[in-house]
Design a protein around this motif. Sequence first.
Motif, PDB file in Angstrom:
ATOM      1  N   ASP A 171       0.937  -1.311  -0.071  1.00 50.55           N
ATOM      2  CA  ASP A 171      -0.034   0.089   0.090  1.00 50.55           C
ATOM      3  C   ASP A 171       0.742   1.262  -0.034  1.00 50.55           C
ATOM      4  OD1 ASP A 171      -1.761   2.041   0.300  1.00 50.55           O
ATOM      5  OD2 ASP A 171      -2.769   1.115   2.211  1.00 50.55           O
ATOM      6  N   SER A 173      -0.041   4.375  -0.379  1.00 47.39           N
ATOM      7  CA  SER A 173      -0.385   5.600   0.280  1.00 47.39           C
ATOM      8  C   SER A 173      -0.048   5.394   1.719  1.00 47.39           C
ATOM      9  CB  SER A 173      -2.000   5.289   0.274  1.00 47.39           C
ATOM     10  OG  SER A 173      -2.428   4.352   1.187  1.00 47.39           O
ATOM     11  N   ARG A 251       4.175  11.787   4.715  1.00 47.09           N
ATOM     12  CA  ARG A 251       2.885  12.001   5.236  1.00 47.09           C
ATOM     13  C   ARG A 251       2.976  13.016   6.428  1.00 47.09           C
ATOM     14  NH1 ARG A 251      -0.011   6.800   6.710  1.00 47.09           N
ATOM     15  NH2 ARG A 251       1.868   6.533   7.784  1.00 47.09           N
TER      16      ARG A 251
END
Length: 435
Positions: A171, A173, A251
């Motif tokens: 993943d 993200s 992030r």
Amino acid sequence: MEFNVIGAGLAGTEAAWQIAQAGYGVKLFEQKPLKRSPAHSSDDFAELVCSNSLKAARLDSAAGLLKEEMARLGSLTVPVARSNAVAAGGALAVDRERFSAAVTEKIRSHPNITVVQAEVGGIDASPGSITVVATGPLTDGDMGKSIEKLCGGRLSFYDAAAPIVTAESVDMSVAFGASRYGRGGEDDYINCPFSREQYERFIEELVNAQGAVLHDFDVYEGCMPIEKLAKRGADAPRFGPMKPVGLTDPRTGRRPWAAVQLRRENSAGTMFNIVGFQTNLKFGEQKRVFSMIPGLENAVFVRYGVMHRNTFIDSPRLLNAAYQLKKEPNVFFAGQITGVEGYMESASSGIMAGINAVRYAQGRKPLILPRTTMIGALSSYISDESVSDFQPMGANFGVLEPIEPKIKDKKQRYQALANRALKDLERSVLDADNS
């Protein structure tokens, strides 16, 4: 004089290559595909059974210096590795299938090498032949008994391999591409960042997961199963393979509490191995616990981690610095069975065993490299009779003779050690050629 090399791994192929390149015919015995060890899956030679990384490439690193020394001695595997490299930041990692296939093709096509596919049951120590034993740390059966009889004892512990996942199942993200400190490209490594809470929950499950082997065992530090490392202390993995230094989570803009790195397994970048996650957990437990790693919640595992037994001879009592058996000088050993630890370390011992097998046949003194070189320091270590608690040793600057006057800056000191090593290597080879 007849030359025989037993085992077509990294050490055996290098030994056979050196003998053949010197103009002598050599038989290379390999038991695959008739028989495979628990760690092997390919029929090709020089199979990489654990990581696909050959460690650092830069010259001011111990691993990089070792590879450069090997290349200057006419290595087979170093140029093949460089030709089959995959992106790995500052490391030399390879597409393991292409690497092994290329080594196999070069060996099979050499006019002086005869490949014999057969399981060898013993060592020929007769005066009319010279044998290089490069059967690897998984040696067993009749060959294992023959070595035990010839050497009078063995040293054993366990080794482990890390799982591999598909790239498309990560993943992205959550995970992000980056090399530590910006070395290499962003797609060399995939990083899975942990918050403190995620890390603590992961470690708790990891230390309580069920292992495939219920009894305790000795294991080499360099291949410590991640779950055993975690049992030494909750922060041990965070200061080891899960260290977050040199990374910034895009992030948050901050360094994560911990991070797991995934490294390319093949040149296509379709598979990644979990760096430093050698393990002895049951397959179901690996799936359950490793899926707790951020970004790997839905990871597809194409290979789970496995553990296998490794066997080593007591080299300081048995071998000299030429990798030659003291009591049977027409028998040489090479590879991890001697106690050198690592892919390239094993290959380097094969180079030296092959070179010295030829020199012995010619009635010349062996080529013994000085301890100022990485190869010489390793051969000195495995033949040092003063070493009482013998443990495997990989390339590191600590085994080299110190440089004087001492250089405080580590990077400059390592570069100076490397420069000295290559200069001393060239001089030693020249002196040996003229002797």
